[in-house]
Scaffold this active site. Structure first.
Site, PDB file in Angstrom:
ATOM      1  N   TYR A 449       2.786  -8.686  10.699  1.00  0.00           N
ATOM      2  CA  TYR A 449       3.792  -8.993  11.369  1.00  0.00           C
ATOM      3  C   TYR A 449       4.810  -9.751  10.736  1.00  0.00           C
ATOM      4  O   TYR A 449       5.472 -10.788  11.407  1.00  0.00           O
ATOM      5  CB  TYR A 449       3.801  -9.415  13.066  1.00  0.00           C
ATOM      6  N   HIS A 450       4.992  -9.752   9.432  1.00  0.00           N
ATOM      7  CA  HIS A 450       6.068 -10.643   8.665  1.00  0.00           C
ATOM      8  C   HIS A 450       7.003  -9.771   7.838  1.00  0.00           C
ATOM      9  O   HIS A 450       7.121  -9.812   6.661  1.00  0.00           O
ATOM     10  CB  HIS A 450       5.014 -11.355   7.740  1.00  0.00           C
ATOM     11  N   PRO A 451       7.785  -8.839   8.529  1.00  0.00           N
ATOM     12  CA  PRO A 451       8.521  -8.082   7.685  1.00  0.00           C
ATOM     13  C   PRO A 451       9.643  -8.677   7.176  1.00  0.00           C
ATOM     14  O   PRO A 451      10.147  -9.459   7.638  1.00  0.00           O
ATOM     15  CB  PRO A 451       9.159  -6.896   9.015  1.00  0.00           C
TER      16      PRO A 451
END
Length: 513
Positions: A449-451
């Site tokens: 969840y690190h776009p």
């Protein structure tokens, strides 16, 4: 609303920092827009936002979905609340390393070299453990590391197992050369409370008469006079449409929402916009075009009853290391997970035949694979199509195959393996076979969840760049982007602290202009 000098869209990790710093100049009026709720005091803040022992992935979320690989879709949490993902995430307060920013500089962004960004990392933090040339005191975000007496018993076992496996001891994972095993630096003052940018930056700025915080207002598009940004159109809390004008507009809604707003405003790949009936203001194919994220997997077990305390933080100790044969420093992270609730993951719950798992997780920090974000409709209520495109290269697959084998080996440690009833899917024969492990990686893969990278910075000659190194949108006056979407490549760490740093640095740049 009257005209503002600065209009900041998004009160998340970067946006809250940006608005707070801009409003330090009493002669400039600042409006901060937030689509989610804003809790002005800790007393008003819901418990699950304050509770750092687990991530909050539903109540204050945009409810996006992402295609991960082989057409498999996953939940893709993004915070919809003041503080953004810093208010709902895992409280892992890690920095990128010098090589990350030297790479940014080499991509046409010399103002983002390591020696240029370090002062902003230091400015944002109140490091409760270290006070030296690499750390700051007195900043808005407290950072502390888990003390030995605060660790769950399995964390001690994992720490010793990692040392025996050859990983060096690390006291400070935020030292530029640190590599090995040690306590996770966390954005908290204590063992329990998640400390977001809303609690840090906005709390110190709320009393300023030149700062207005407008929550429940979702931005539909940017407004222009020719090629000059002059404000935004919003859907207000009552469901009505209004226009708000400002001298400078900054989008800080994150690597999913920011490119979507740009495209709805007519800035993006021309063919895609025309297909949706959006008038093209600026053909910029890089908008949404270079999506990068951290893939994660691991080796997991169903815990025996009574072997874990659900009140413990789910992450406390980690390994940062370089994959064998890799030239990318610290491109792997290993975590000992005390417990993980599978309520929001029905597929994994089915595979585990249980509601809770524990284990050793690995996150690939520097994948070669690149995804894409595409607008599906001109309707602001329609979510974009998020394609992470993980495992697009053989190298990415092999690194995770080898890493899962390391997870499996660490899980065999006495004091870890005997806490579990059974492994989830993995078995000894599978762990010894590359082809079978490759299938397992595809089946078990999820996102960190690190776009980042969906409106990346670079020179005007770089067709895929969206903003220059001052973070102004190429070809547009008075429009800036200040969030994780501008990262030209992904940092080898969790992205929250770097997003805050971007907000700090952009605020300085705007105030100096």
């Amino acid at each position: 609303m009257s005209e503002f000098h600065y209009l900041v869209v998004g009160a998340g990790s970067a946006g809250a920092a940006l608005a707070a710093r801009l409003s330090e100049d009493p002669g400039r009026k600042v409006l901060l827009l937030e689509a989610g709720p804003d809790y002005a005091t800790i007393a008003e803040t819901p418990r699950e936002i304050l509770d750092g022992s687990a991530m909050s992935m539903s109540a204050f979320d945009w409810h996006y979905k992402a295609e991960i690989t082989d057409r498999r879709r996953i939940i893709f949490p993004r915070g919809k609340v003041a503080g953004g993902s810093s208010a709902v995430g895992a409280t892992i307060a890690l920095r990128g390393t010098p090589n990350n920013f030297d790479e940014w500089a080499s991509m046409g962004n010399p103002a983002w070299a390591w020696d240029q960004v370090l002062p902003y990392y230091k400015r944002l933090e109140n490091d409760l453990d270290f006070d030296n040339e690499y750390h700051g005191r007195g900043g808005p975000i407290p950072i502390r590391r888990w003390k030995p007496e605060e660790l769950a018993p399995v964390q001690h076992v994992f720490h010793e197992a990692a040392l025996k496996a050859g990983f060096p001891e690390v006291e400070d994972h935020n030292h530029p050369q640190a590599s090995g095993v040690g306590p996770i630096p966390s954005n908290r003052n204590d063992t329990r409370t998640r400390f977001s940018t809303a609690m840090g930056y906005l709390a110190m700025a709320r009393g300023r008469p030149n700062l207005t915080i407008y929550s429940g207002a979702q931005v539909n598009r940017v407004l222009f006079e020719g090629t000059r940004a002059c404000g935004v159109e919003v859907t207000n809390p009552a469901g009505g449409i209004e226009e708000i004008h400002a001298g400078t507009v900054v989008l800080a809604t994150g690597a999913v929402s920011t490119p979507a707003i740009l495209m709805r405003s007519g800035i993006g790949p021309a063919a895609d916009l025309q297909r949706l009936g959006i008038d093209v203001l600026l053909d910029r194919p890089g908008v949404g075009g270079t999506l990068i994220d951290h893939p994660r997997t691991g080796a997991f077990m169903v815990p025996k009853e009574g072997t874990f305390n659900p009140e413990d933080a789910f992450l406390q100790t980690m390994v940062r290391t370089t994959a064998p044969g890799s030239t990318e420093f610290n491109d792997l992270q290993y975590y000992m997970i005390n417990h993980f609730d599978l309520t929001l993951f029905p597929e994994l719950q089915m595979l585990a035949a249980a509601k809770t798992i524990f284990g050793v997780m690995v996150v690939h920090q520097r994948p070669q694979s690149r995804g894409r974000l595409v607008l599906t409709s001109a309707d602001p209520a329609a979510p974009p199509d998020i394609d992470l495109n993980f495992l697009d290269t053989e190298q990415d697959i092999q690194i995770l195959v080898d890493a899962v084998r390391t997870c499996w080996q660490l899980m065999q440690t006495p004091g870890i393996v005997d806490r579990g009833d059974r492994f989830v899917v993995l078995g000894e024969d599978m762990a010894a076979d590359d082809e079978m492990l490759g299938h397992y990686v595809r089946l078990s893969l999820d996102s960190g969840y690190h776009p980042v990278g969906t409106a990346r910075m670079g020179s005007a000659e770089d067709a895929d760049a969206v903003v220059d190194e001052r973070l102004q949108v190429h070809g547009i006056d008075n429009l800036y982007v200040g969030d994780a979407s501008v990262m030209p490549s992904i940092v080898n760490c969790n992205t929250n602290l770097t997003s805050i740093m971007i907000g700090e640095r952009l605020a300085d740049s705007l105030r100096a202009s």
